[in-house]
Design a protein around this motif. Structure first.
Motif, short mmCIF file in Angstrom:
data_model
loop_
_atom_site.label_atom_id
_atom_site.label_comp_id
_atom_site.label_asym_id
_atom_site.label_seq_id
_atom_site.Cartn_x
_atom_site.Cartn_y
_atom_site.Cartn_z
N LEU A 25 0.96 -1.24 -0.49
CA LEU A 25 0.12 -0.19 0.09
C LEU A 25 0.54 1.18 -0.04
O LEU A 25 2.16 1.19 0.68
N ALA A 26 0.66 2.35 -0.69
CA ALA A 26 1.09 3.45 -0.69
C ALA A 26 0.11 4.69 -0.47
O ALA A 26 -0.46 4.17 -0.69
N SER A 27 0.40 6.07 -0.36
CA SER A 27 -0.75 6.71 0.52
C SER A 27 0.11 7.78 0.44
O SER A 27 0.86 8.23 0.25
N LEU A 28 -0.69 8.79 0.12
CA LEU A 28 -0.53 10.39 -0.03
C LEU A 28 -1.64 11.34 0.66
O LEU A 28 -2.97 10.57 1.05
N HIS A 29 -1.87 12.04 1.40
CA HIS A 29 -2.00 12.32 2.87
C HIS A 29 -1.89 13.94 2.36
O HIS A 29 -0.77 14.74 2.38
N ALA A 30 -2.91 15.10 2.99
CA ALA A 30 -2.10 16.14 2.95
C ALA A 30 -2.01 17.15 4.18
O ALA A 30 -2.21 15.78 5.55
N GLN A 31 -0.99 17.61 4.41
CA GLN A 31 -0.63 18.04 5.91
C GLN A 31 -1.45 18.76 7.46
O GLN A 31 -0.22 18.79 7.35
N ASP A 32 -2.00 18.52 6.49
CA ASP A 32 -3.92 19.51 7.29
C ASP A 32 -3.48 18.71 8.60
O ASP A 32 -3.20 17.34 8.75
N THR A 33 -3.87 18.97 9.58
CA THR A 33 -4.37 18.01 11.57
C THR A 33 -5.00 16.94 10.36
O THR A 33 -5.18 15.73 10.72
N PHE A 34 -6.27 17.45 9.41
CA PHE A 34 -7.45 16.04 8.73
C PHE A 34 -5.47 15.12 8.30
O PHE A 34 -5.64 13.27 8.62
N GLY A 35 -5.46 15.43 7.34
CA GLY A 35 -4.51 14.98 6.35
C GLY A 35 -3.48 14.02 7.28
O GLY A 35 -3.04 12.91 7.35
N GLN A 36 -2.82 14.30 8.10
CA GLN A 36 -2.04 13.73 9.26
C GLN A 36 -2.97 13.00 10.09
O GLN A 36 -1.93 11.94 10.64
N ALA A 37 -4.32 13.01 10.47
CA ALA A 37 -4.72 11.87 11.51
C ALA A 37 -5.03 10.76 10.45
O ALA A 37 -4.97 9.95 11.35
N SER A 39 -2.89 9.94 7.90
CA SER A 39 -1.96 9.84 7.75
C SER A 39 -1.35 8.48 8.83
O SER A 39 -1.08 7.41 8.56
N GLY A 40 -1.86 8.65 10.17
CA GLY A 40 -1.51 7.81 11.44
C GLY A 40 -2.12 6.64 11.54
O GLY A 40 -1.61 5.96 11.52
N TYR A 41 -3.67 6.75 11.24
CA TYR A 41 -4.30 5.74 10.80
C TYR A 41 -4.28 4.62 9.78
O TYR A 41 -3.77 3.89 9.76
N VAL A 42 -3.32 5.05 8.50
CA VAL A 42 -3.19 4.21 7.25
C VAL A 42 -1.59 3.14 8.14
O VAL A 42 -1.53 2.06 8.18
N ARG A 43 -0.73 4.11 9.00
CA ARG A 43 0.61 3.50 9.46
C ARG A 43 0.43 2.82 10.07
O ARG A 43 0.43 1.39 10.62
N LEU A 44 -0.68 2.61 11.50
CA LEU A 44 -1.27 2.00 12.12
C LEU A 44 -1.94 0.61 11.60
O LEU A 44 -1.95 -0.06 12.44
N LEU A 45 -3.24 0.55 10.84
CA LEU A 45 -3.52 -0.15 10.44
C LEU A 45 -2.74 -1.02 9.48
O LEU A 45 -3.93 -2.59 9.61
N SER A 83 -5.21 7.71 -1.58
CA SER A 83 -5.26 9.14 -1.62
C SER A 83 -6.03 9.67 -0.82
O SER A 83 -7.16 10.08 -1.26
N GLY A 84 -5.59 10.33 0.34
CA GLY A 84 -6.23 11.24 0.82
C GLY A 84 -6.41 12.52 0.36
O GLY A 84 -7.59 13.63 0.96
N ALA A 85 -5.83 13.84 -0.44
CA ALA A 85 -6.23 14.79 -0.96
C ALA A 85 -7.75 15.14 -1.64
O ALA A 85 -8.27 14.50 -1.87
N THR A 86 -8.02 15.58 -1.20
CA THR A 86 -9.70 16.11 -1.44
C THR A 86 -9.47 17.60 -2.05
O THR A 86 -8.88 18.58 -2.11
#
Length: 179
Positions: A25-37, A39-45, A83-86
């Motif tokens: 799995l590869a992922s992409l997220h914004a560096q805002d608070t939502f994106g950081q959350a 990103s953390g869920y992806v690393r954890l789950l 991609s978590g970008a919106t």
């Protein structure tokens, strides 16, 4: 709570990937608070579902060129991309994946699927193959069947066409009623 949380969406993504036999799995997220959350869920789950996180990229919502991040994700050879970008950056990220001919399926956050996305892609066919978790009423009567029936029931109950968040609430009501 009516809409699924970011954690819920990542769980669904990981369950889907596991069911399909994907391992990378590869992922992409914004560096805002939502994106950081997210990103953390992806690393954890991801590891809990047997997924190796082969790349995780970050973007700023004011950027307009995401080529570097997409190239690094492609180079990591994932089986599935999230991609978590919106909004505008999400549309540009998705278009970059399409232009670079990403071989892996691309899953996006449900907030990404909007009229603006379809307009930017030249219509719904431009998003053919895109994956996203969503409630059954989110697309109204478009898909026919049970979804259209429920949407029509909701429209009749409201006396007007429902908005996206109405469909969340209606699904919750149906689930609660069934329970």
């Amino acid at each position: 709570k009516v809409a699924p949380s970011p954690r819920d969406q990542i769980v669904v993504l990981c369950q889907y990937a596991q069911k399909k036999g994907y391992k990378r799995l590869a992922s992409l997220h914004a560096q805002d608070t939502f994106g950081q959350a997210e990103s953390g869920y992806v690393r954890l789950l991801a590891p809990q579902y047997g997924l190796q996180l082969v790349d995780q990229e970050a973007i700023n919502n004011d950027e307009t060129n995401f080529t570097a991040q997409v190239v690094r994700i492609r180079a990591s050879n994932p089986d599935i991309i999230y991609s978590g970008a919106t909004g505008r950056p999400g549309i540009l990220v998705y278009k970059t994946f399409l232009q670079m001919k990403a071989a892996a399926p691309i899953a996006v956050q449900q907030a990404m699927v909007t009229k603006s996305l379809f307009d930017a892609l030249g219509g719904p066919d431009g998003a053919n193959g895109m994956l996203t978790p969503s409630q059954i009423g989110a697309f109204g009567p478009v898909f026919g069947g049970a979804t259209a029936k429920l949407y029509d029931e909701l429209r009749e109950a409201l006396g007007r066409p429902p908005v996206y968040l109405n469909t969340f609430g209606y699904d919750v009501g149906l689930i609660t009623e069934a329970a």
